[in-house]
Design a protein around this motif. Structure first.
Motif, PDB file in Angstrom:
ATOM      1  N   LYS A  87       0.843  -1.214   0.000  1.00 51.03           N
ATOM      2  CA  LYS A  87       0.000   0.000   0.000  1.00 51.03           C
ATOM      3  C   LYS A  87       0.868   1.250   0.000  1.00 51.03           C
ATOM      4  N   ALA A  88       1.935   1.247   0.786  1.00 50.52           N
ATOM      5  CA  ALA A  88       2.837   2.402   0.834  1.00 50.52           C
ATOM      6  C   ALA A  88       3.602   2.555  -0.483  1.00 50.52           C
ATOM      7  N   VAL A  89       3.997   1.439  -1.102  1.00 55.38           N
ATOM      8  CA  VAL A  89       4.682   1.501  -2.390  1.00 55.38           C
ATOM      9  C   VAL A  89       3.741   2.061  -3.442  1.00 55.38           C
ATOM     10  N   ARG A  90       2.502   1.603  -3.432  1.00 52.68           N
ATOM     11  CA  ARG A  90       1.518   2.138  -4.380  1.00 52.68           C
ATOM     12  C   ARG A  90       1.354   3.641  -4.195  1.00 52.68           C
ATOM     13  N   THR A 106      -1.488   4.332 -13.411  1.00 54.29           N
ATOM     14  CA  THR A 106      -1.168   3.921 -12.040  1.00 54.29           C
ATOM     15  C   THR A 106      -2.210   2.946 -11.495  1.00 54.29           C
ATOM     16  N   ASP A 107      -3.471   3.100 -11.906  1.00 59.85           N
ATOM     17  CA  ASP A 107      -4.494   2.150 -11.459  1.00 59.85           C
ATOM     18  C   ASP A 107      -4.236   0.752 -12.014  1.00 59.85           C
ATOM     19  N   ASP A 108      -3.624   0.674 -13.191  1.00 62.14           N
ATOM     20  CA  ASP A 108      -3.317  -0.611 -13.809  1.00 62.14           C
ATOM     21  C   ASP A 108      -1.949  -1.122 -13.346  1.00 62.14           C
ATOM     22  N   TRP A 109      -0.906  -0.411 -13.683  1.00 60.51           N
ATOM     23  CA  TRP A 109       0.462  -0.866 -13.433  1.00 60.51           C
ATOM     24  C   TRP A 109       0.818  -0.934 -11.958  1.00 60.51           C
ATOM     25  N   HIS A 110       0.217  -0.073 -11.151  1.00 58.05           N
ATOM     26  CA  HIS A 110       0.601   0.032  -9.743  1.00 58.05           C
ATOM     27  C   HIS A 110      -0.517  -0.402  -8.808  1.00 58.05           C
ATOM     28  N   LYS A 113       1.935  -7.081  -6.084  1.00 55.02           N
ATOM     29  CA  LYS A 113       2.123  -8.388  -5.453  1.00 55.02           C
ATOM     30  C   LYS A 113       2.751  -9.370  -6.437  1.00 55.02           C
ATOM     31  N   ALA A 114       2.360  -9.295  -7.702  1.00 55.70           N
ATOM     32  CA  ALA A 114       2.938 -10.180  -8.719  1.00 55.70           C
ATOM     33  C   ALA A 114       4.444  -9.946  -8.845  1.00 55.70           C
ATOM     34  N   ARG A 115       4.894  -8.714  -8.643  1.00 52.42           N
ATOM     35  CA  ARG A 115       6.333  -8.432  -8.687  1.00 52.42           C
ATOM     36  C   ARG A 115       7.050  -9.124  -7.537  1.00 52.42           C
ATOM     37  N   LEU A 116       6.428  -9.146  -6.373  1.00 57.62           N
ATOM     38  CA  LEU A 116       7.031  -9.824  -5.210  1.00 57.62           C
ATOM     39  C   LEU A 116       7.255 -11.299  -5.484  1.00 57.62           C
ATOM     40  N   GLU A 117       6.372 -11.886  -6.261  1.00 63.02           N
ATOM     41  CA  GLU A 117       6.396 -13.329  -6.494  1.00 63.02           C
ATOM     42  C   GLU A 117       7.183 -13.727  -7.744  1.00 63.02           C
ATOM     43  N   ARG A 118       7.638 -12.766  -8.498  1.00 61.86           N
ATOM     44  CA  ARG A 118       8.336 -13.065  -9.751  1.00 61.86           C
ATOM     45  C   ARG A 118       9.719 -13.664  -9.482  1.00 61.86           C
ATOM     46  N   LEU A 161      15.934  -3.067 -15.415  1.00 61.80           N
ATOM     47  CA  LEU A 161      15.423  -2.202 -14.352  1.00 61.80           C
ATOM     48  C   LEU A 161      14.046  -1.720 -14.789  1.00 61.80           C
ATOM     49  N   HIS A 162      13.022  -2.327 -14.232  1.00 61.83           N
ATOM     50  CA  HIS A 162      11.646  -2.007 -14.611  1.00 61.83           C
ATOM     51  C   HIS A 162      11.163  -0.727 -13.940  1.00 61.83           C
ATOM     52  N   GLN A 163      11.579  -0.507 -12.717  1.00 57.50           N
ATOM     53  CA  GLN A 163      11.114   0.653 -11.958  1.00 57.50           C
ATOM     54  C   GLN A 163      12.205   1.132 -11.012  1.00 57.50           C
ATOM     55  N   LEU A 164      12.341   2.440 -10.927  1.00 55.95           N
ATOM     56  CA  LEU A 164      13.158   3.075  -9.897  1.00 55.95           C
ATOM     57  C   LEU A 164      12.511   4.438  -9.666  1.00 55.95           C
TER      58      LEU A 164
END
Length: 164
Positions: free
Chosen positions: A12-15, A39-43, A49-54, A85-88
């Protein structure tokens, strides 16, 4: 400031960080409505959560003890030869204070066998482009679908060798 891996309780904080940063950065480029759609789609929480599990990826945060002020997500591609690097992203109030450099260094260290690091950046995002160029990245191409297949968002593809 300290670096740590992201966990489900952080999403939630990352979003919130991503929504704030995207609006501050891209409203003038894409418009407020389009940024909200992205942001509603990508974030969304399920997307994060899918990124955490990748597999073969790292999702890292910079935390100042009170809040998450920066995040990065990267994955190994090309059989581990390349770090994508997908996101920074760093909260606007904390930009220019070394947070982005800390995240970039951490991402790179998480993939010790990689030979290069690659990213996509909107060329109208002058601040990000300058940051990456100062870190030794150079343009190696372009994409018509930055961030997600079918996005229709053009961007420069930047790359540099990893530190050996």
């Amino acid at each position: 400031m300290f670096l740590r891996s992201a966990g489900e309780r952080d999403l939630k904080a990352v979003r919130a960080l991503l929504v704030e940063t995207w609006h501050a950065t891209y409203d003038s480029i894409y418009g407020t409505e389009r940024v909200a759609e992205i942001t509603d789609d990508w974030h969304s929480l399920p997307s994060l959560k899918a990124r955490l599990e990748r597999l073969d990826s790292e999702f890292v945060l910079v935390d100042d003890g009170r809040e998450i002020i920066g995040m990065a997500f990267a994955s190994a591609i090309d059989k581990g030869e390349t770090v994508m690097l997908h996101q920074l992203y760093v909260k606007p109030a904390h930009q220019g204070k070394g947070v982005g450099s800390l995240l970039l260094g951490e991402v790179e260290s998480c993939f010790p066998d990689a030979r290069r690091i690659r990213l996509e950046v909107e060329e109208a995002n002058v601040q990000a482009t300058a940051f990456y160029r100062a870190k030794g990245f150079s343009k190696v191409g372009t994409t018509a679908d930055c961030g997600k297949e079918g996005s229709g968002i053009g961007a420069a593809v930047l790359e540099r060798p990893t530190a050996l």
